[in-house]
Design an enzyme around this catalytic site. Structure first.
Site, PDB file in Angstrom:
ATOM      1  N   LYS A 159      22.863  -3.150  82.825  1.00 25.20           N
ATOM      2  CA  LYS A 159      22.583  -3.716  84.021  1.00 25.20           C
ATOM      3  C   LYS A 159      21.121  -4.660  83.693  1.00 25.20           C
ATOM      4  O   LYS A 159      20.367  -4.007  83.125  1.00 25.20           O
ATOM      5  CB  LYS A 159      22.013  -2.874  85.152  1.00 25.20           C
ATOM      6  CG  LYS A 159      21.503  -3.331  86.392  1.00 25.20           C
ATOM      7  CD  LYS A 159      22.616  -3.481  87.408  1.00 25.20           C
ATOM      8  CE  LYS A 159      22.215  -4.519  88.542  1.00 25.20           C
ATOM      9  NZ  LYS A 159      22.624  -5.781  88.393  1.00 25.20           N
ATOM     10  N   GLN A 168      14.450  -3.730  79.622  1.00 27.49           N
ATOM     11  CA  GLN A 168      15.361  -3.315  80.757  1.00 27.49           C
ATOM     12  C   GLN A 168      15.873  -1.986  80.527  1.00 27.49           C
ATOM     13  O   GLN A 168      15.994  -1.212  81.685  1.00 27.49           O
ATOM     14  CB  GLN A 168      16.662  -4.240  80.885  1.00 27.49           C
ATOM     15  CG  GLN A 168      17.195  -4.315  82.253  1.00 27.49           C
ATOM     16  CD  GLN A 168      16.557  -5.241  83.258  1.00 27.49           C
ATOM     17  OE1 GLN A 168      16.341  -6.175  82.931  1.00 27.49           O
ATOM     18  NE2 GLN A 168      16.432  -4.756  84.308  1.00 27.49           N
ATOM     19  N   LYS A 182      12.800   0.263  82.035  1.00 31.29           N
ATOM     20  CA  LYS A 182      12.627  -0.213  83.497  1.00 31.29           C
ATOM     21  C   LYS A 182      13.818   0.509  84.044  1.00 31.29           C
ATOM     22  O   LYS A 182      13.477   1.126  85.113  1.00 31.29           O
ATOM     23  CB  LYS A 182      12.577  -1.668  83.375  1.00 31.29           C
ATOM     24  CG  LYS A 182      12.432  -2.210  84.870  1.00 31.29           C
ATOM     25  CD  LYS A 182      12.660  -3.631  84.934  1.00 31.29           C
ATOM     26  CE  LYS A 182      12.048  -4.391  83.922  1.00 31.29           C
ATOM     27  NZ  LYS A 182      12.102  -5.811  84.007  1.00 31.29           N
ATOM     28  N   LYS A 228      20.801  -7.529  79.056  1.00 27.20           N
ATOM     29  CA  LYS A 228      20.495  -8.810  79.459  1.00 27.20           C
ATOM     30  C   LYS A 228      21.110 -10.044  78.839  1.00 27.20           C
ATOM     31  O   LYS A 228      21.843  -9.883  78.043  1.00 27.20           O
ATOM     32  CB  LYS A 228      18.800  -8.961  79.061  1.00 27.20           C
ATOM     33  CG  LYS A 228      17.993  -9.983  79.877  1.00 27.20           C
ATOM     34  CD  LYS A 228      17.400  -9.469  81.047  1.00 27.20           C
ATOM     35  CE  LYS A 228      16.660 -10.628  81.858  1.00 27.20           C
ATOM     36  NZ  LYS A 228      15.850  -9.936  82.883  1.00 27.20           N
ATOM     37  N   GLY A 263      20.320 -12.069  88.421  1.00 31.49           N
ATOM     38  CA  GLY A 263      19.240 -13.282  88.110  1.00 31.49           C
ATOM     39  C   GLY A 263      18.202 -13.049  87.351  1.00 31.49           C
ATOM     40  O   GLY A 263      17.763 -11.908  87.121  1.00 31.49           O
ATOM     41  N   ASP A 264      17.470 -14.169  86.792  1.00 34.84           N
ATOM     42  CA  ASP A 264      16.261 -14.189  86.183  1.00 34.84           C
ATOM     43  C   ASP A 264      15.785 -15.431  86.402  1.00 34.84           C
ATOM     44  O   ASP A 264      16.135 -16.254  87.122  1.00 34.84           O
ATOM     45  CB  ASP A 264      16.485 -13.548  84.968  1.00 34.84           C
ATOM     46  CG  ASP A 264      15.119 -13.217  84.061  1.00 34.84           C
ATOM     47  OD1 ASP A 264      14.526 -12.105  84.104  1.00 34.84           O
ATOM     48  OD2 ASP A 264      14.817 -13.863  83.318  1.00 34.84           O
ATOM     49  N   THR A 311      11.668  -7.958  93.918  1.00 35.85           N
ATOM     50  CA  THR A 311      10.771  -7.893  92.709  1.00 35.85           C
ATOM     51  C   THR A 311       9.096  -8.175  93.098  1.00 35.85           C
ATOM     52  O   THR A 311       8.336  -7.200  92.779  1.00 35.85           O
ATOM     53  CB  THR A 311      11.200  -8.767  91.497  1.00 35.85           C
ATOM     54  OG1 THR A 311      12.693  -8.619  91.229  1.00 35.85           O
ATOM     55  CG2 THR A 311      10.331  -8.617  90.255  1.00 35.85           C
ATOM     56  N   ASN A 367      10.858 -16.859  92.191  1.00 37.29           N
ATOM     57  CA  ASN A 367      11.345 -15.893  92.921  1.00 37.29           C
ATOM     58  C   ASN A 367      10.277 -14.799  92.977  1.00 37.29           C
ATOM     59  O   ASN A 367       9.734 -14.492  94.061  1.00 37.29           O
ATOM     60  CB  ASN A 367      12.802 -15.501  92.425  1.00 37.29           C
ATOM     61  CG  ASN A 367      13.040 -13.905  93.098  1.00 37.29           C
ATOM     62  OD1 ASN A 367      12.867 -13.012  92.827  1.00 37.29           O
ATOM     63  ND2 ASN A 367      13.700 -14.175  94.362  1.00 37.29           N
ATOM     64  N   SER A 425      18.772  -3.955  93.404  1.00 32.91           N
ATOM     65  CA  SER A 425      20.014  -4.383  92.645  1.00 32.91           C
ATOM     66  C   SER A 425      21.090  -3.033  92.812  1.00 32.91           C
ATOM     67  O   SER A 425      22.289  -3.251  93.118  1.00 32.91           O
ATOM     68  CB  SER A 425      19.970  -4.789  91.366  1.00 32.91           C
ATOM     69  OG  SER A 425      19.848  -6.256  91.461  1.00 32.91           O
TER      70      SER A 425
HETATM   71  P1  NDP Z   1      12.265 -18.183  88.394  1.00 33.54           P
HETATM   72  O1  NDP Z   1      12.892 -19.121  87.693  1.00 33.54           O
HETATM   73  O2  NDP Z   1      12.375 -18.118  89.925  1.00 33.54           O
HETATM   74  O3  NDP Z   1      10.577 -18.709  88.201  1.00 33.54           O
HETATM   75  C1  NDP Z   1       9.950 -18.767  87.216  1.00 33.54           C
HETATM   76  C2  NDP Z   1       8.561 -19.321  87.336  1.00 33.54           C
HETATM   77  O4  NDP Z   1       7.743 -19.497  86.085  1.00 33.54           O
HETATM   78  C3  NDP Z   1       8.727 -20.907  87.651  1.00 33.54           C
HETATM   79  O5  NDP Z   1       7.486 -21.091  88.491  1.00 33.54           O
HETATM   80  C4  NDP Z   1       8.518 -21.507  86.293  1.00 33.54           C
HETATM   81  O6  NDP Z   1       8.024 -22.845  86.313  1.00 33.54           O
HETATM   82  C5  NDP Z   1       7.687 -20.634  85.580  1.00 33.54           C
HETATM   83  N1  NDP Z   1       7.845 -20.631  84.280  1.00 33.54           N
HETATM   84  C6  NDP Z   1       8.977 -20.295  83.531  1.00 33.54           C
HETATM   85  N2  NDP Z   1       8.857 -20.448  82.250  1.00 33.54           N
HETATM   86  C7  NDP Z   1       7.575 -20.750  82.060  1.00 33.54           C
HETATM   87  C8  NDP Z   1       6.729 -21.240  80.900  1.00 33.54           C
HETATM   88  N3  NDP Z   1       7.566 -21.199  79.822  1.00 33.54           N
HETATM   89  N4  NDP Z   1       5.492 -21.744  81.129  1.00 33.54           N
HETATM   90  C9  NDP Z   1       5.049 -21.551  82.419  1.00 33.54           C
HETATM   91  N5  NDP Z   1       5.569 -21.332  83.440  1.00 33.54           N
HETATM   92  C10 NDP Z   1       6.981 -20.844  83.433  1.00 33.54           C
HETATM   93  O7  NDP Z   1      11.998 -16.890  87.735  1.00 33.54           O
HETATM   94  P2  NDP Z   1      11.690 -15.425  88.421  1.00 33.54           P
HETATM   95  O8  NDP Z   1      10.650 -15.634  89.344  1.00 33.54           O
HETATM   96  O9  NDP Z   1      13.108 -14.719  88.647  1.00 33.54           O
HETATM   97  O10 NDP Z   1      11.190 -14.607  87.061  1.00 33.54           O
HETATM   98  C11 NDP Z   1       9.821 -14.640  86.646  1.00 33.54           C
HETATM   99  C12 NDP Z   1       9.334 -13.526  85.752  1.00 33.54           C
HETATM  100  O11 NDP Z   1       9.836 -12.305  86.258  1.00 33.54           O
HETATM  101  C13 NDP Z   1      10.273 -13.595  84.270  1.00 33.54           C
HETATM  102  O12 NDP Z   1       9.606 -13.053  83.382  1.00 33.54           O
HETATM  103  C14 NDP Z   1      11.515 -12.435  84.602  1.00 33.54           C
HETATM  104  O13 NDP Z   1      11.943 -11.965  83.572  1.00 33.54           O
HETATM  105  C15 NDP Z   1      10.872 -11.705  85.573  1.00 33.54           C
HETATM  106  N6  NDP Z   1      11.705 -10.711  86.226  1.00 33.54           N
HETATM  107  C16 NDP Z   1      12.677 -11.402  87.445  1.00 33.54           C
HETATM  108  C17 NDP Z   1      12.994 -10.279  88.116  1.00 33.54           C
HETATM  109  C18 NDP Z   1      13.928 -11.053  89.189  1.00 33.54           C
HETATM  110  O14 NDP Z   1      14.414 -10.076  90.243  1.00 33.54           O
HETATM  111  N7  NDP Z   1      14.100 -12.273  89.412  1.00 33.54           N
HETATM  112  C19 NDP Z   1      13.358  -8.818  88.006  1.00 33.54           C
HETATM  113  C20 NDP Z   1      12.228  -8.382  86.996  1.00 33.54           C
HETATM  114  C21 NDP Z   1      11.499  -9.333  86.365  1.00 33.54           C
HETATM  115  P3  NDP Z   1       9.081 -23.960  86.391  1.00 33.54           P
HETATM  116  O15 NDP Z   1       9.605 -24.173  87.532  1.00 33.54           O
HETATM  117  O16 NDP Z   1       8.194 -25.318  85.710  1.00 33.54           O
HETATM  118  O17 NDP Z   1       9.894 -23.751  85.055  1.00 33.54           O
END
Ligand code: NDP
Length: 447
Positions: free
Chosen positions: A92, A113, A116, A128, A167-168, A212, A243, A379
């Site tokens: 997962k 993961q 976690k 992943k 998603g991620d 999250t 997200n 999830s």
């Molecule tokens: P999204 O794609 O919804 O958002 C990512 C955000 O981070 C955007 O604002 C993006 O900006 C920014 N970002 C991405 N890459 C970079 C980078 N290299 N440098 C600076 N900013 C960056 O992703 P999520 O919110 O889902 O995920 C964010 C983090 O949380 C990740 O590490 C993910 O693995 C982790 N996570 C997510 C979960 C989930 O349920 N979604 C669960 C657990 C962990 P831009 O739009 O400019 O790319």
């Protein structure tokens, strides 16, 4: 990071077998750094190559993803799925679409993961996946064709009892919908439990989108509570505007905190009146535009291109964008500006040096594998609802999420104290999760 001498040969082997995969090395080092105390207390876990097996994914799939863009040109991306560990349940973990994706990043995420998912107490293993596809600027049609091609290969490796992605970064409700549609078409089965993060009309769970960010905020609130503090009246910075960031901002405001800064990969905004979340949602979720537009609408706010969001003075920091986005230098700036707590919304957003700076300064620090586990926990609740063909209310689901986060917090805190490091949530999370996975692996024999 000190690694016990019994474990250094394991680390040397991981570095050798996975050359050049820096993020994976970093994640393994952090966990091994906590396991010396376990090996001392339970020497049997250092036997049977159990830790070595935990560091080697059960299966890794790498595949070609051909698709046609709006100009009729054929494009090629690379797809990945790393099925890391299934001792506790089906693999997962999310799918990430971002140009930086490579096998080392997916492996680090799959490794994290596994631990976690163990912390949630739910029956889910770790995996992943993703692709180096860049969704930025792509039309809906291009996104759909890419998702369909990606799933055309990936579907052979999935199943509600086999592997269940979500998603991620770069993968939200729209992408999950296209992938679920293609899975259904290829298999001729309405197997709702094969993907999570689905829309509410076709088997999604209420509160999954929020889970999250909400969960990370619940965790930090519990952590602040151990010192008689809370979010109320605190200035908070949350990096990212995706997200995780959006729903962290929402819950922090509910808890009485004031989020004054958020960002995307181009720059950050500061709004001392408190971020207007409706505007951020409109910009990022509806228009899929850049965060700079916020300052164009709100004259009191300002936008800084490039630079570091961590220069903004804050009482609480929640890095919620991507790995290694908060460096040792950023950590020192935050400490000098009086930060009292840091909660990782993203996976491994703080560099090892940053974590050390926070811990040495006595700042409360919540590692991602504990703090952001609310997404995967919800999830698992979605899988439960799918299996029983049921649909819970938002309140019911959020109450379960809040419970899970409280339990994770308490288990990490108790484990850290039991192993002689009270207040060290990194050690507590690593040991508590390791013990659950290790016990199951031991029971299942050498597999
Ligand atoms: P999204 O794609 O919804 O958002 C990512 C955000 O981070 C955007 O604002 C993006 O900006 C920014 N970002 C991405 N890459 C970079 C980078 N290299 N440098 C600076 N900013 C960056 O992703 P999520 O919110 O889902 O995920 C964010 C983090 O949380 C990740 O590490 C993910 O693995 C982790 N996570 C997510 C979960 C989930 O349920 N979604 C669960 C657990 C962990 P831009 O739009 O400019 O790319």
């Amino acid at each position: 990071m000190h690694i016990d001498e019994k474990l250094t040969p394991i680390l040397a082997e991981v570095l050798h077998r996975n050359a050049g995969e820096d993020e994976f090395h970093q994640a393994v080092k952090e966990v091994l750094g906590s396991l010396g105390r376990v090996a001392a207390k339970h020497p049997r876990y250092a036997n049977g190559a159990l830790i070595e097996r935990l560091c080697e994914p059960e299966r890794q799939v790498i595949f070609r993803v051909p698709w046609v863009d709006d100009q009729g040109q054929v494009r090629i991306n690379r797809g990945f799925r790393v099925q890391f560990n299934s001792a506790l349940g089906p693999y997962k973990g999310g799918l990430r679409f971002h140009p930086s994706v490579n096998v080392g990043i997916i492996k680090f995420l799959g490794f994290e993961q596994t631990f976690k998912n163990a912390l949630t107490g739910m029956p889910i293993g770790g995996g992943k996946g993703g692709s180096d596809f860049n969704p930025r600027g792509r039309s809906d049609g291009e996104i759909m064709r890419f998702c369909q091609s990606f799933m055309t290969e990936l579907h052979r490796h999935l199943g509600e009892n086999v592997d269940v992605p979500a998603g991620d970064i770069g993968v939200g409700g729209r992408e999950i919908g296209y992938m679920f549609g293609q899975y259904k078409r290829l298999t001729n089965r309405y197997e709702a439990g094969v993907l999570t993060g689905k829309g509410l009309t076709y088997g999604g769970s209420r509160a999954r989108t929020e889970a999250t960010g909400y969960g990370a905020t619940y965790f930090v609130q519990s952590m602040l509570g151990t010192k008689g503090q809370s979010f109320a009246g605190r200035r908070v910075s949350v990096s990212g505007s995706g997200n995780v960031a959006i729903y962290a901002i929402e819950k922090i405001a509910e808890f009485g905190g004031k989020v004054v800064a958020c960002s995307d990969s181009n720059g950050y905004i500061v709004d001392d009146h408190g971020i207007d979340l409706a505007l951020v949602k409109e910009i990022k979720e509806v228009r899929r535009a850049r965060i700079s537009e916020y300052a164009a609408v709100k004259s009191a706010a300002h936008y800084i291109e490039g630079g570091s969001i961590w220069d903004v003075p804050a009482d609480v920091a929640m890095p919620s964008a991507t790995q290694n986005e908060l460096t040792g230098k950023d950590a020192r700036t935050l400490v000098n500006n009086g930060v009292i707590a840091v909660g990782e919304g993203a996976n491994m957003p703080c560099t090892p040096e940053a974590v050390r700076v926070f811990q040495e300064a006595g700042v409360l620090f919540a590692p991602g594998k504990a703090a952001n586990a609310g997404g995967v926990a919800t999830s698992a609740l979605e899988m439960q609802q799918n299996a029983s063909r049921d649909s819970w209310t938002f309140e019911q689901t959020e109450a379960r999420l809040a419970d899970v986060m409280r339990n994770i917090h308490d288990r990490c805190a108790e484990t850290a104290a039991d192993y002689g490091a009270p207040g060290d949530y990194v050690l507590g999370a690593n040991i508590a999760s390791f013990l659950r996975v290790a016990e199951a692996m031991e029971a299942l024999g050498v597999i």
